[in-house]
Design a protein around this motif. Structure first.
Motif, short mmCIF file in Angstrom:
data_model
loop_
_atom_site.label_atom_id
_atom_site.label_comp_id
_atom_site.label_asym_id
_atom_site.label_seq_id
_atom_site.Cartn_x
_atom_site.Cartn_y
_atom_site.Cartn_z
N SER A 122 18.92 27.91 -1.78
CA SER A 122 17.79 28.11 -0.88
C SER A 122 16.72 27.04 -1.11
O SER A 122 16.67 26.39 -2.16
CB SER A 122 17.19 29.50 -1.07
OG SER A 122 16.58 29.59 -2.35
N ASP A 123 15.84 26.88 -0.10
CA ASP A 123 14.72 25.95 -0.24
C ASP A 123 13.80 26.36 -1.38
O ASP A 123 13.22 25.51 -2.06
CB ASP A 123 13.93 25.89 1.07
CG ASP A 123 14.68 25.15 2.17
OD1 ASP A 123 15.53 24.31 1.83
OD2 ASP A 123 14.42 25.43 3.35
N ALA A 124 13.66 27.68 -1.59
CA ALA A 124 12.82 28.15 -2.69
C ALA A 124 13.40 27.74 -4.04
O ALA A 124 12.67 27.35 -4.96
CB ALA A 124 12.68 29.67 -2.61
N GLN A 125 14.74 27.81 -4.18
CA GLN A 125 15.37 27.40 -5.44
C GLN A 125 15.22 25.90 -5.65
O GLN A 125 14.93 25.44 -6.75
CB GLN A 125 16.85 27.79 -5.42
CG GLN A 125 17.09 29.29 -5.53
CD GLN A 125 18.54 29.67 -5.31
OE1 GLN A 125 19.23 29.08 -4.47
NE2 GLN A 125 19.01 30.65 -6.06
N LEU A 126 15.39 25.11 -4.58
CA LEU A 126 15.20 23.66 -4.68
C LEU A 126 13.76 23.33 -5.03
O LEU A 126 13.48 22.39 -5.79
CB LEU A 126 15.60 23.00 -3.36
CG LEU A 126 17.09 23.05 -2.99
CD1 LEU A 126 17.31 22.44 -1.61
CD2 LEU A 126 17.94 22.32 -4.03
N HIS A 127 12.83 24.10 -4.47
CA HIS A 127 11.41 23.89 -4.76
C HIS A 127 11.12 24.09 -6.24
O HIS A 127 10.40 23.29 -6.86
CB HIS A 127 10.57 24.85 -3.91
CG HIS A 127 9.09 24.66 -4.06
ND1 HIS A 127 8.37 25.30 -5.05
CD2 HIS A 127 8.19 23.91 -3.38
CE1 HIS A 127 7.09 24.94 -4.97
NE2 HIS A 127 6.96 24.10 -3.95
N ASP A 128 11.69 25.15 -6.82
CA ASP A 128 11.49 25.41 -8.24
C ASP A 128 12.07 24.29 -9.10
O ASP A 128 11.47 23.87 -10.10
CB ASP A 128 12.12 26.75 -8.63
CG ASP A 128 11.39 27.93 -8.01
OD1 ASP A 128 10.23 27.77 -7.61
OD2 ASP A 128 12.00 29.02 -7.92
N LEU A 129 13.25 23.80 -8.72
CA LEU A 129 13.88 22.72 -9.48
C LEU A 129 13.07 21.44 -9.37
O LEU A 129 12.88 20.72 -10.37
CB LEU A 129 15.31 22.48 -8.96
CG LEU A 129 16.32 23.60 -9.20
CD1 LEU A 129 17.65 23.27 -8.53
CD2 LEU A 129 16.52 23.84 -10.68
#
Length: 273
Positions: free
Chosen positions: A41-48
């Motif tokens: 998800s975009d949220a997971q990519l954002h955290d990374l």
């Protein structure tokens, strides 16, 4: 859906803040993640990305932050971003294999006694229901409560299996013949042993090695019932005694080896704490 363009835009802005080297690494990582069965998800990519930027400020490059090449990082991230359920491990093989060699195969040690496909389907169905109930209840109790709940489930399962053995119609009968059955049992034991060894190499604390001795004891008893000159002995009272003693020895082997594995697991857990 309204937040998705915003998150995507934020990720693009964060990516632009990466150094050229880190940006190249990141782009390769995103491509590899997109090839995985699970959607990132975009949220997971954002955290990374946020974590990578923090590492970049510490003069740490992407390969150091993610612990290797993009391909190596994907293997690590797969377990982190999409962790398996706690019960989905190699230990899940244990109850099915134990059920097979402890309930199913002993009924076919003597070649004159057939296996019943209908009964086997009911038995495995009951096992799946019992496992599902135990997995659902386990997180709700303390370790002692889990032990008690699993014990109750096993007792009820054995009682229901006893009822099923008397009431399920005898349908789909098939025999493990002297020659064909012997070959099948040997292949089954060898394949099962290979599976146990393979899993044990990857997971040294697996419960499966506790079943190895019981597998071969059961196989040996079945072969003795099919191969001359012991086949004639196994249908006598002496043969029944041998089968009973072999069954007890197989059960003891599970308890003894299982106890050793449990102690090893406990020691490893204490070392981690």
């Amino acid at each position: 859906m309204a937040n998705r363009p915003t998150m995507t835009t934020q990720n693009a802005a964060l990516r632009d803040q990466l150094t050229p080297t880190n940006r190249e690494y990141w782009d390769q990582l995103v491509v590899l993640l997109a090839q995985q069965p699970h959607h990132t998800s975009d949220a997971q990519l954002h955290d990374l990305l946020t974590g990578l930027l923090v590492a970049q400020e510490r003069q740490e490059d992407a390969s150091q932050f993610f612990g290797g090449t993009p391909a190596e990082a994907v293997r690590t991230l797969t377990a982190t971003l999409w962790p398996r359920p706690w019960w989905l491990t190699s230990d899940l093989w244990f109850p099915f294999i134990l059920f097979t060699i402890g309930i199913i195969l002993p009924t076919a040690i003597l070649p004159a006694v057939p296996l019943q496909a209908s009964l086997m389907a009911v038995q495995y169905g009951l096992l799946v229901i019992a496992l599902g109930l135990g997995i659902w209840l386990a997180p709700k109790f303390s370790p002692r409560g889990r032990l008690v709940s699993w014990g109750l489930i096993i007792v009820v399962l054995l009682a229901v299996l006893s009822v099923a053995a008397r009431w399920v119609p005898a349908a789909g009968l098939f025999y493990l013949t002297r020659k064909g059955g012997s070959v099948f049992l040997l292949v089954f034991a060898v394949a099962l042993t290979a599976l146990i060894v393979g899993i044990q190499r990857r997971q040294p604390e697996s419960w499966l090695p506790a079943l190895t001795a019981d597998v071969w004891i059961t196989t040996l008893l079945a072969l003795m019932a099919r191969i001359a000159p012991t086949s004639s002995l196994m249908v006598t009272a002496t043969g029944n005694l041998i089968i009973a003693l072999g069954t007890i020895l197989g059960d003891l082997s599970i308890l003894i080896i299982g106890w050793h594995i449990w102690q090893t697991r406990q020691a490893h857990q204490q070392n981690k704490e």
